[in-house]
Scaffold this motif. Sequence first.
Motif, PDB file in Angstrom:
ATOM      1  N   ASP A  92     -22.141  -5.368  -4.604  1.00 47.87           N
ATOM      2  CA  ASP A  92     -23.577  -5.417  -4.309  1.00 47.87           C
ATOM      3  C   ASP A  92     -24.089  -6.843  -4.144  1.00 47.87           C
ATOM      4  O   ASP A  92     -25.252  -7.036  -3.785  1.00 47.87           O
ATOM      5  CB  ASP A  92     -24.380  -4.725  -5.417  1.00 47.87           C
TER       6      ASP A  92
ATOM      7  N   ARG B  92     -17.173  -0.815  -1.569  1.00 45.32           N
ATOM      8  CA  ARG B  92     -17.797  -0.321  -0.348  1.00 45.32           C
ATOM      9  C   ARG B  92     -17.301   1.073   0.010  1.00 45.32           C
ATOM     10  O   ARG B  92     -18.087   1.913   0.478  1.00 45.32           O
ATOM     11  CB  ARG B  92     -17.535  -1.309   0.791  1.00 45.32           C
TER      12      ARG B  92
ATOM     13  N   LYS C 268     -22.029 -10.063   1.028  1.00 47.98           N
ATOM     14  CA  LYS C 268     -22.258  -9.387   2.293  1.00 47.98           C
ATOM     15  C   LYS C 268     -21.194  -9.800   3.301  1.00 47.98           C
ATOM     16  O   LYS C 268     -20.564 -10.843   3.178  1.00 47.98           O
ATOM     17  CB  LYS C 268     -23.651  -9.732   2.849  1.00 47.98           C
TER      18      LYS C 268
END
Length: 201
Positions: free
Chosen positions: A24, A46, A27
Motif C-alpha cells: 500500500d 497486489r 506504486k
Amino acid sequence: MNYLAHLFLSPDNPAIRVGNLMGDFVKGNQLDYLPDEVRQGVYLHRAIDKFTDHHPQVTALKSLLSPARKRFAGIINDIVFDHLLARQWRHFSDISLNEFAQLRYQELADYQAHMPEKMVIMVNRMIAGDWLVGYQMPSSIGGAINGVSRRIRFENKLSGAAQEVMPAMAHYEQAFVAFFPELMSFVEQEALTLSERYKLR
C-alpha cells in the motif's frame, strides 16, 4: 485485505512479509531498488488485493452500504475482514494472536531501513498501539475506518461507516467464512509462482 491478513497470508519469510505489508506504500513496477524478496512480497500484496476485490462473495457486500459509502466498500471490507480474522484466529493458526503479533512487530522493526517514510510512521504506530491484537475488538472497526477517512485527502463520507457495518456483521462474516479459505489456497499457489519467477532471475 488489511494489515493483519497480509502478514498472516505471507510465506514464512520476513522479507516477503515486509514486502506484502509494503504494497500500500509503493506504486508502479519500478521496484528494482528493493531486495528481491521484499519486491516479491509487494507483488504478492497486489495479487491478494486483486483476488479479494474481484471475488463474488466480497463484491456482493457493496450492496450493504449506503450510496455515499459504496465507493469505499473495498476499504471497509479490508478492515472488517481483519477483525474477523483476529476474532477467528484459533481456526487458522497454531500460535496465539499475541505471539504472532510480537514476532511480526520485531520483523517490521528490523526492516525499517527498506520502508518508505509513511510506512515507517504507520509501523511505529502499529507496534505502539498493538494494532494486530487490538483487531479482535469490535471497536477497532470504527476506529480504523475513521482513521482512514481522516487520511483521505478529499472530503468523504467514510467516517461513521461502522454504523452501517455493525448491524450487517452476519453478512460480512458469512462472506469471510466462504471467501478466506479460497484466498489462502490462491496465495499458496501465487507465492510458489512468484518464488519460481525470482529463482530464474
